[in-house]
Design a protein around this motif. Structure first.
Motif, PDB file in Angstrom:
ATOM      1  N   MET A  84       0.831  -1.201   0.000  1.00  0.00           N
ATOM      2  CA  MET A  84       0.000   0.000   0.000  1.00  0.00           C
ATOM      3  C   MET A  84       0.872   1.260   0.000  1.00  0.00           C
ATOM      4  O   MET A  84       1.938   1.300   0.622  1.00  0.00           O
ATOM      5  CB  MET A  84      -0.901  -0.002   1.244  1.00  0.00           C
ATOM      6  N   ASN A  85       0.427   2.277  -0.737  1.00  0.00           N
ATOM      7  CA  ASN A  85       1.072   3.587  -0.663  1.00  0.00           C
ATOM      8  C   ASN A  85       0.456   4.328   0.528  1.00  0.00           C
ATOM      9  O   ASN A  85      -0.695   4.758   0.465  1.00  0.00           O
ATOM     10  CB  ASN A  85       0.838   4.363  -1.968  1.00  0.00           C
ATOM     11  N   TRP A  86       1.216   4.462   1.582  1.00  0.00           N
ATOM     12  CA  TRP A  86       0.680   5.015   2.830  1.00  0.00           C
ATOM     13  C   TRP A  86       0.740   6.542   2.889  1.00  0.00           C
ATOM     14  O   TRP A  86       0.464   7.145   3.927  1.00  0.00           O
ATOM     15  CB  TRP A  86       1.431   4.417   4.017  1.00  0.00           C
ATOM     16  N   THR A  87       1.064   7.167   1.772  1.00  0.00           N
ATOM     17  CA  THR A  87       1.157   8.631   1.756  1.00  0.00           C
ATOM     18  C   THR A  87      -0.149   9.292   2.159  1.00  0.00           C
ATOM     19  O   THR A  87      -0.172  10.248   2.945  1.00  0.00           O
ATOM     20  CB  THR A  87       1.558   9.122   0.354  1.00  0.00           C
ATOM     21  N   CYS A  88      -1.255   8.802   1.593  1.00  0.00           N
ATOM     22  CA  CYS A  88      -2.546   9.423   1.879  1.00  0.00           C
ATOM     23  C   CYS A  88      -2.895   9.339   3.360  1.00  0.00           C
ATOM     24  O   CYS A  88      -3.608  10.197   3.895  1.00  0.00           O
ATOM     25  CB  CYS A  88      -3.647   8.774   1.038  1.00  0.00           C
ATOM     26  N   VAL A  89      -2.367   8.320   4.047  1.00  0.00           N
ATOM     27  CA  VAL A  89      -2.627   8.165   5.475  1.00  0.00           C
ATOM     28  C   VAL A  89      -1.652   8.999   6.298  1.00  0.00           C
ATOM     29  O   VAL A  89      -2.047   9.722   7.217  1.00  0.00           O
ATOM     30  CB  VAL A  89      -2.548   6.685   5.889  1.00  0.00           C
ATOM     31  N   VAL A  90      -0.360   8.893   5.953  1.00  0.00           N
ATOM     32  CA  VAL A  90       0.674   9.576   6.737  1.00  0.00           C
ATOM     33  C   VAL A  90       0.554  11.095   6.599  1.00  0.00           C
ATOM     34  O   VAL A  90       0.823  11.840   7.552  1.00  0.00           O
ATOM     35  CB  VAL A  90       2.070   9.097   6.310  1.00  0.00           C
ATOM     36  N   TRP A  91       0.159  11.576   5.425  1.00  0.00           N
ATOM     37  CA  TRP A  91      -0.090  13.012   5.250  1.00  0.00           C
ATOM     38  C   TRP A  91      -1.540  13.357   5.558  1.00  0.00           C
ATOM     39  O   TRP A  91      -1.821  14.327   6.264  1.00  0.00           O
ATOM     40  CB  TRP A  91       0.237  13.443   3.822  1.00  0.00           C
ATOM     41  N   GLY A  92      -2.460  12.566   5.046  1.00  0.00           N
ATOM     42  CA  GLY A  92      -3.876  12.864   5.218  1.00  0.00           C
ATOM     43  C   GLY A  92      -4.341  12.774   6.655  1.00  0.00           C
ATOM     44  O   GLY A  92      -5.194  13.562   7.091  1.00  0.00           O
ATOM     45  N   GLY A  93      -3.786  11.811   7.421  1.00  0.00           N
ATOM     46  CA  GLY A  93      -4.184  11.682   8.826  1.00  0.00           C
ATOM     47  C   GLY A  93      -3.891  12.932   9.634  1.00  0.00           C
ATOM     48  O   GLY A  93      -4.803  13.507  10.251  1.00  0.00           O
ATOM     49  N   PRO A  94      -2.627  13.394   9.665  1.00  0.00           N
ATOM     50  CA  PRO A  94      -2.333  14.624  10.401  1.00  0.00           C
ATOM     51  C   PRO A  94      -3.096  15.843   9.872  1.00  0.00           C
ATOM     52  O   PRO A  94      -3.535  16.684  10.660  1.00  0.00           O
ATOM     53  CB  PRO A  94      -0.817  14.801  10.197  1.00  0.00           C
ATOM     54  N   MET A  95      -3.270  15.926   8.541  1.00  0.00           N
ATOM     55  CA  MET A  95      -3.994  17.075   7.997  1.00  0.00           C
ATOM     56  C   MET A  95      -5.475  17.021   8.376  1.00  0.00           C
ATOM     57  O   MET A  95      -6.103  18.066   8.624  1.00  0.00           O
ATOM     58  CB  MET A  95      -3.833  17.122   6.479  1.00  0.00           C
ATOM     59  N   ALA A  96      -6.052  15.816   8.425  1.00  0.00           N
ATOM     60  CA  ALA A  96      -7.439  15.687   8.890  1.00  0.00           C
ATOM     61  C   ALA A  96      -7.535  16.103  10.359  1.00  0.00           C
ATOM     62  O   ALA A  96      -8.492  16.782  10.766  1.00  0.00           O
ATOM     63  CB  ALA A  96      -7.919  14.249   8.701  1.00  0.00           C
TER      64      ALA A  96
END
Length: 566
Positions: free
Chosen positions: A497-509
């Motif tokens: 999995m490309n975890w970018t959306c989680v690692v960036w998206g989580g903190p931004m959310a």
């Protein structure tokens, strides 16, 4: 009234896009003889807190050290070569560079107008439509901080991996454990934190040396690889054919060739992301509204040209892409060198790359600390801001911000124990977070700003809006691309999995929810921290005056308004 006459000046006279209302006049009774840089900074709402011991070349030195072409390329070879092969490395680099230079040029224009260490965060706040300034600053600032705070860990992980890969080359029985990589990377982080805590003059000298070393090592490696390749000894031609280098797209993803090439841009974007450093160092640079934007463009252009040469050298000499990506050595650049060079040459080039990467990590630590300081100055970090924003009395540098970032950075290194895909998210989050923060004020400048932008002495003239529009379109295209996994369907697992959306998206959310729940009630954007005549003597406030045609702005800014927050 007479004692104010010699230093009364409206912000309308200063070619910056100010946070202050038209007619509000910077004033400091204890410092009547401001320099031009101090006057510009005061018009932006800040008092001078750093010594201005950087010039154009020393600022460029820091940003080029952060760019660190050779170690950056070595650390991201897996993405550039692994997603689209040599075609993505050659003409793909050129295509990506057009978008990156558009972003750099638009950023430089904004920097000339607002030369503060808050950089893009400040610009987003000032340029946003009425009522949206604090929120624009909030999301831009946090995304930029995520890019900055993960830069040094990702760089240091790369050079730690290369150091241990060199050991594997000399001793094939040695295989570095995750624990060893973590400890070595953390050691680099601590060393860089100490180096980033010294006085500004020392930092300037160190980074000047580091930048010269980066350029020298890059040129040396550009010569060593084609001159020292042993491909002919292996019974193959010295260089790959043009048709293979420029035409063959490696099937490294499950997507069509065009998408694969776009996905390979992560290597270009991450490698070239250091050109924003002069913006964050503007408060330590003399003649900042000219020198800082020039340093941004110079970094982008120099990095783009030399980086492309490096891509060409590797593309023409690589023997087996699959072998590079799957080698037991554990580091793609080291595996590539082992394919086409003697062991002594491999170790020599790796040594040069590691040394250059060391100075790159130190430059990234410096740039990140200035961003963190600027955000803490405006209380972005809540109760912790008071501690983070303190400037050390002996060094006149934000030492607390340096060590705060170091602790957070070491915390991110626990991703090492999650495998290569997990730790690889540090690279993609750096690219995505940086691009988002770069593009937000540029997008506002292109489409929403109206007449609220006063260009500085360095500007793009009539090409300003078209270039900003192209930069915005490029970033909007790349944001979803950077989040794509390389595989789909049944092959998509937690490991792939490309975890970018989680690692960036989580903190931004999280920070977005934080905004609506709490921060919107107390965070009002950049804070004015200088005394003004409006705060001292109402009879000494001059009315703002319209700018004449030679003032260097696109439109006359409104006058006669007074506001204290965005």
């Amino acid at each position: 009234m007479d004692r104010f006459t010699s230093r009364r000046r409206s912000v309308q006279d200063v070619p910056v896009t100010s946070i202050l209302a038209g007619g509000d006049v910077p004033f400091d009774p204890n410092h009547p003889n401001w320099t031009a840089d101090e006057e510009v900074l005061a018009a932006l709402g800040y008092k001078a807190e750093f010594k201005r011991e950087f010039g154009l070349m020393t600022t460029f030195a820091v940003s080029f050290a952060v760019l660190g072409l050779l170690p950056s390329f070595a650390s991201t070879l897996y993405y550039g070569m692994g997603y689209a092969g040599t075609a993505g490395m050659t003409w793909g680099w050129v295509v990506a560079l057009t978008g990156i230079m558009a972003v750099a040029a638009s950023m430089a224009e904004i920097c000339s107008s607002m030369p503060t260490s808050g950089g893009l965060y400040y610009a987003a706040a000032v340029l946003a439509p009425p009522g949206w300034g604090p929120f624009a600053a909030w999301v831009t600032g946090w995304s930029n901080w995520l890019a900055q705070v993960t830069a040094a860990p990702s760089i240091n992980w790369g050079i730690a991996s290369m150091t241990l890969a060199a050991k594997s080359i000399t001793d094939p029985s040695f295989h570095a454990s995750d624990y060893q990589v973590f400890l070595l990377t953390s050691a680099f982080m601590i060393i860089h934190a100490f180096m980033a805590s010294v006085p500004t003059r020392w930092i300037a000298n160190i980074n000047s040396f580091g930048s010269i070393l980066n350029i020298m090592t890059l040129i040396i490696v550009l010569i060593m690889i084609p001159a020292g390749t042993n491909r002919e000894e292996q019974g193959i031609s010295k260089f790959n054919k043009d048709s293979a280098v420029w035409g063959d797209i490696y099937k490294g993803t499950a997507y069509p060739d065009g998408i694969s090439v776009l996905m390979s841009f992560i290597a270009v974007i991450w490698t070239m992301s250091g050109y924003d450093s002069p913006f964050h160092l503007a408060e330590e640079c003399s003649n900042a509204n000219v020198a800082s934007p020039r340093a941004i463009v110079l970094t982008g252009a120099t990095g783009g040209v030399f980086g492309w040469f490096l891509q060409l050298v590797v593309a023409y000499t690589v023997v087996d892409i699959d072998g590079v990506l799957e080698s037991d050595i554990g580091q793609p650049f080291a595996a590539y060198l082992a394919q086409c060079m003697s062991q002594k040459m491999v170790l020599a080039i790796l040594s040069l790359t590691i040394i250059a990467g060391f100075f790159m990590g130190q430059g990234a630590m410096i740039a990140a600390s200035r961003v963190t300081f600027a955000y803490a100055r405006d209380d972005c970090f809540g109760p912790a801001s008071g501690f983070i924003k303190k400037v050390h009395p002996l060094t006149s540098t934000p030492v607390n911000a340096v060590w705060f970032n170091a602790v957070v950075g070491i915390g991110t290194l626990f991703l090492i124990f999650g495998g290569e895909i997990a730790i690889g998210a540090l690279f993609s989050i750096g690219a995505l977070a940086a691009f988002f923060s770069f593009a937000t004020p540029i997008f506002i400048r292109a489409f929403l700003v109206g007449d609220r932008f006063r260009r500085g002495p360095w500007h793009l003239g009539k090409f300003s809006i078209p270039i900003a529009a192209y930069a915005s379109a490029f970033v909007l295209l790349m944001i979803p691309i950077l989040c794509l996994p390389s595989v789909v369907g049944k092959d998509l697992t937690a490991e792939t999995m490309n975890w970018t959306c989680v690692v960036w998206g989580g903190p931004m959310a999280f920070v977005t929810v934080w905004w609506f729940v709490s921060a919107k009630h107390w965070f009002k954007g950049p804070k004015v921290n200088v005394d003004h005549m409006i705060h001292n003597r109402t009879d000494a406030v001059l009315e703002g005056k319209p700018m004449d045609s030679d003032s260097g702005s696109d439109n006359a800014a409104p006058v006669g308004e007074k506001k204290t927050e965005l």
